[in-house]
Design a protein around this motif. Structure first.
Motif, PDB file in Angstrom:
ATOM      1  N   SER A 182      -0.784  15.968  14.902  1.00 10.49           N
ATOM      2  CA  SER A 182       0.113  15.904  13.763  1.00 10.49           C
ATOM      3  C   SER A 182       1.102  14.992  13.698  1.00 10.49           C
ATOM      4  O   SER A 182       1.261  14.274  12.497  1.00 10.49           O
ATOM      5  N   LYS A 183       1.793  14.525  14.597  1.00 14.64           N
ATOM      6  CA  LYS A 183       2.358  13.233  14.835  1.00 14.64           C
ATOM      7  C   LYS A 183       1.720  11.907  14.352  1.00 14.64           C
ATOM      8  O   LYS A 183       2.508  11.239  13.357  1.00 14.64           O
ATOM      9  N   ALA A 184       0.671  11.752  14.962  1.00 15.59           N
ATOM     10  CA  ALA A 184      -0.017  10.786  14.370  1.00 15.59           C
ATOM     11  C   ALA A 184      -0.217  10.673  12.988  1.00 15.59           C
ATOM     12  O   ALA A 184      -0.196   9.536  12.290  1.00 15.59           O
ATOM     13  N   LEU A 185      -0.718  11.639  12.416  1.00 11.67           N
ATOM     14  CA  LEU A 185      -1.081  11.957  10.928  1.00 11.67           C
ATOM     15  C   LEU A 185       0.095  11.738  10.020  1.00 11.67           C
ATOM     16  O   LEU A 185       0.278  10.974   8.976  1.00 11.67           O
ATOM     17  N   LYS A 186       1.165  12.159  10.371  1.00 13.16           N
ATOM     18  CA  LYS A 186       2.426  12.087   9.743  1.00 13.16           C
ATOM     19  C   LYS A 186       2.926  10.642   9.565  1.00 13.16           C
ATOM     20  O   LYS A 186       3.390   9.855   8.655  1.00 13.16           O
ATOM     21  N   HIS A 187       2.637   9.719  10.819  1.00 13.32           N
ATOM     22  CA  HIS A 187       3.061   8.392  10.803  1.00 13.32           C
ATOM     23  C   HIS A 187       2.163   7.528   9.948  1.00 13.32           C
ATOM     24  O   HIS A 187       2.532   6.664   9.354  1.00 13.32           O
ATOM     25  N   LEU A 188       0.877   7.839  10.195  1.00  9.42           N
ATOM     26  CA  LEU A 188      -0.145   7.190   9.331  1.00  9.42           C
ATOM     27  C   LEU A 188       0.041   7.145   7.846  1.00  9.42           C
ATOM     28  O   LEU A 188      -0.454   6.345   7.081  1.00  9.42           O
ATOM     29  N   LYS A 189       0.524   8.467   7.623  1.00  9.26           N
ATOM     30  CA  LYS A 189       0.516   8.729   6.022  1.00  9.26           C
ATOM     31  C   LYS A 189       1.669   7.580   5.482  1.00  9.26           C
ATOM     32  O   LYS A 189       1.323   7.409   4.423  1.00  9.26           O
ATOM     33  N   LYS A 190       2.483   7.339   6.222  1.00  8.15           N
ATOM     34  CA  LYS A 190       3.321   6.117   5.542  1.00  8.15           C
ATOM     35  C   LYS A 190       2.719   4.923   5.401  1.00  8.15           C
ATOM     36  O   LYS A 190       2.720   4.460   4.263  1.00  8.15           O
ATOM     37  N   SER A 191       1.685   4.547   6.228  1.00 10.09           N
ATOM     38  CA  SER A 191       1.036   3.387   6.046  1.00 10.09           C
ATOM     39  C   SER A 191       0.060   3.478   5.058  1.00 10.09           C
ATOM     40  O   SER A 191      -0.262   2.709   4.268  1.00 10.09           O
ATOM     41  N   ILE A 192      -0.581   4.818   4.679  1.00 10.28           N
ATOM     42  CA  ILE A 192      -1.443   5.235   3.610  1.00 10.28           C
ATOM     43  C   ILE A 192      -0.666   4.732   2.304  1.00 10.28           C
ATOM     44  O   ILE A 192      -1.437   4.005   1.503  1.00 10.28           O
ATOM     45  N   GLY A 193       0.360   5.105   2.179  1.00 10.91           N
ATOM     46  CA  GLY A 193       1.267   4.963   1.268  1.00 10.91           C
ATOM     47  C   GLY A 193       1.158   3.460   0.734  1.00 10.91           C
ATOM     48  O   GLY A 193       1.166   2.943  -0.372  1.00 10.91           O
ATOM     49  N   ASN A 194       1.653   2.969   1.799  1.00 14.46           N
ATOM     50  CA  ASN A 194       1.833   1.110   1.711  1.00 14.46           C
ATOM     51  C   ASN A 194       0.362   0.595   1.412  1.00 14.46           C
ATOM     52  O   ASN A 194       0.449  -0.495   0.404  1.00 14.46           O
ATOM     53  N   VAL A 195      -0.583   1.180   1.700  1.00 20.05           N
ATOM     54  CA  VAL A 195      -2.022   0.617   1.413  1.00 20.05           C
ATOM     55  C   VAL A 195      -2.421   0.823   0.149  1.00 20.05           C
ATOM     56  O   VAL A 195      -2.822  -0.292  -0.646  1.00 20.05           O
ATOM     57  N   ILE A 196      -2.208   1.854  -0.395  1.00 18.43           N
ATOM     58  CA  ILE A 196      -2.418   2.156  -1.768  1.00 18.43           C
ATOM     59  C   ILE A 196      -1.531   1.171  -2.802  1.00 18.43           C
ATOM     60  O   ILE A 196      -2.036   0.828  -3.688  1.00 18.43           O
ATOM     61  N   ILE A 197      -0.214   1.132  -2.382  1.00 17.64           N
ATOM     62  CA  ILE A 197       0.382   0.026  -3.380  1.00 17.64           C
ATOM     63  C   ILE A 197      -0.136  -1.172  -3.256  1.00 17.64           C
ATOM     64  O   ILE A 197      -0.197  -1.991  -4.304  1.00 17.64           O
ATOM     65  N   ILE A 198      -0.508  -1.756  -1.959  1.00 20.33           N
ATOM     66  CA  ILE A 198      -1.247  -3.347  -1.941  1.00 20.33           C
ATOM     67  C   ILE A 198      -2.604  -3.135  -2.798  1.00 20.33           C
ATOM     68  O   ILE A 198      -2.767  -4.123  -3.395  1.00 20.33           O
ATOM     69  N   ILE A 199      -3.291  -2.139  -2.841  1.00 14.99           N
ATOM     70  CA  ILE A 199      -4.540  -1.953  -3.548  1.00 14.99           C
ATOM     71  C   ILE A 199      -4.221  -2.184  -4.903  1.00 14.99           C
ATOM     72  O   ILE A 199      -4.923  -3.039  -5.729  1.00 14.99           O
ATOM     73  N   ALA A 200      -3.233  -1.486  -5.306  1.00 11.56           N
ATOM     74  CA  ALA A 200      -2.915  -1.586  -6.796  1.00 11.56           C
ATOM     75  C   ALA A 200      -2.438  -2.873  -7.246  1.00 11.56           C
ATOM     76  O   ALA A 200      -2.779  -3.411  -8.478  1.00 11.56           O
ATOM     77  N   ILE A 201      -1.567  -3.601  -6.397  1.00 12.05           N
ATOM     78  CA  ILE A 201      -1.107  -5.062  -6.717  1.00 12.05           C
ATOM     79  C   ILE A 201      -2.602  -5.881  -6.751  1.00 12.05           C
ATOM     80  O   ILE A 201      -2.589  -6.703  -7.718  1.00 12.05           O
TER      81      ILE A 201
END
Length: 207
Positions: A182-201
């Protein structure tokens, strides 16, 4: 009179399957293990069926029911049920199912995002380089986590070990494994958000 009252209580103790839910709860708050067992026998199967019907995952449903009854016993002395016992238990399971679905959605978001990266950058040397950079971003995010969390995450997501298998191999409890994932997934969720932004750009720049 006192003796007759004692006999009545003893008879009830041996015939718990015949007494009401309200009486069972009253006995449970007084540390009566047989009352707890009767509640489990009376409702566990139906609660599990309900959880399975919502999750389509037997192991997840079993975990929910297991945790529910552990907490029911641990909190027995302060137990307050305003509705009937059946409604109370099914309400608890419903909330736990919702939490589990949210947790699983986080997993799917991670898998979906990874696939979107692979699909978008599937062609061209420059795009492949960018894929590696994005993967590096995720790997760096993993490295920010404690070593044990990283290890458990790798065993679960990359080597596809079950919670029980990880717990056995690392000699820790299944609950510890779940907490670390659960800790790992919460941490990675922040990175996932960043990745989605990068893809959009990148998509916008390619138009």
């Amino acid at each position: 009179m006192v003796y007759l009252l004692y006999i009545s209580v003893v008879m009830k103790m041996h015939n718990l399957h015949k007494i009401s839910d309200e009486e069972l709860v009253n006995l449970l708050t007084k540390d009566n293990q047989k009352a707890f067992t009767e509640i489990y026998n009376r409702y566990a199967l139906n609660l599990a069926d309900f959880a399975i019907s919502k999750l389509n995952q037997v192991e997840d449903a079993q975990d929910i029911i297991h945790d529910l009854f552990i907490k029911l016993w641990e909190g027995r002395r302060s137990l307050i049920i305003t509705a009937n016992l059946k409604t109370y238990l099914f309400t608890l399971v419903r909330y736990k199912v919702i939490d589990k679905i949210r947790h699983n959605i986080t997993r799917r978001e991670y898998a979906s995002t990874a696939q979107r990266i692979a699909d978008y950058f599937d062609h061209g040397t420059n795009q492949q380089l960018e894929v590696r950079e994005l993967n590096l971003l995720l790997q760096n995010s993993l490295k920010e986590m404690p070593p044990r969390v990283q290890q458990i995450y790798q065993l679960s997501r990359h080597q596809h070990h079950s919670v029980a298998e990880i717990a056995k191999s690392l000699n820790i409890s299944t609950q510890t494994v779940k907490n670390q994932l659960s800790k790992a997934l919460k941490h990675l969720k922040k990175s996932i958000g960043n990745v989605i932004i990068i893809i959009a750009i990148l998509i916008n720049n390619s138009l």
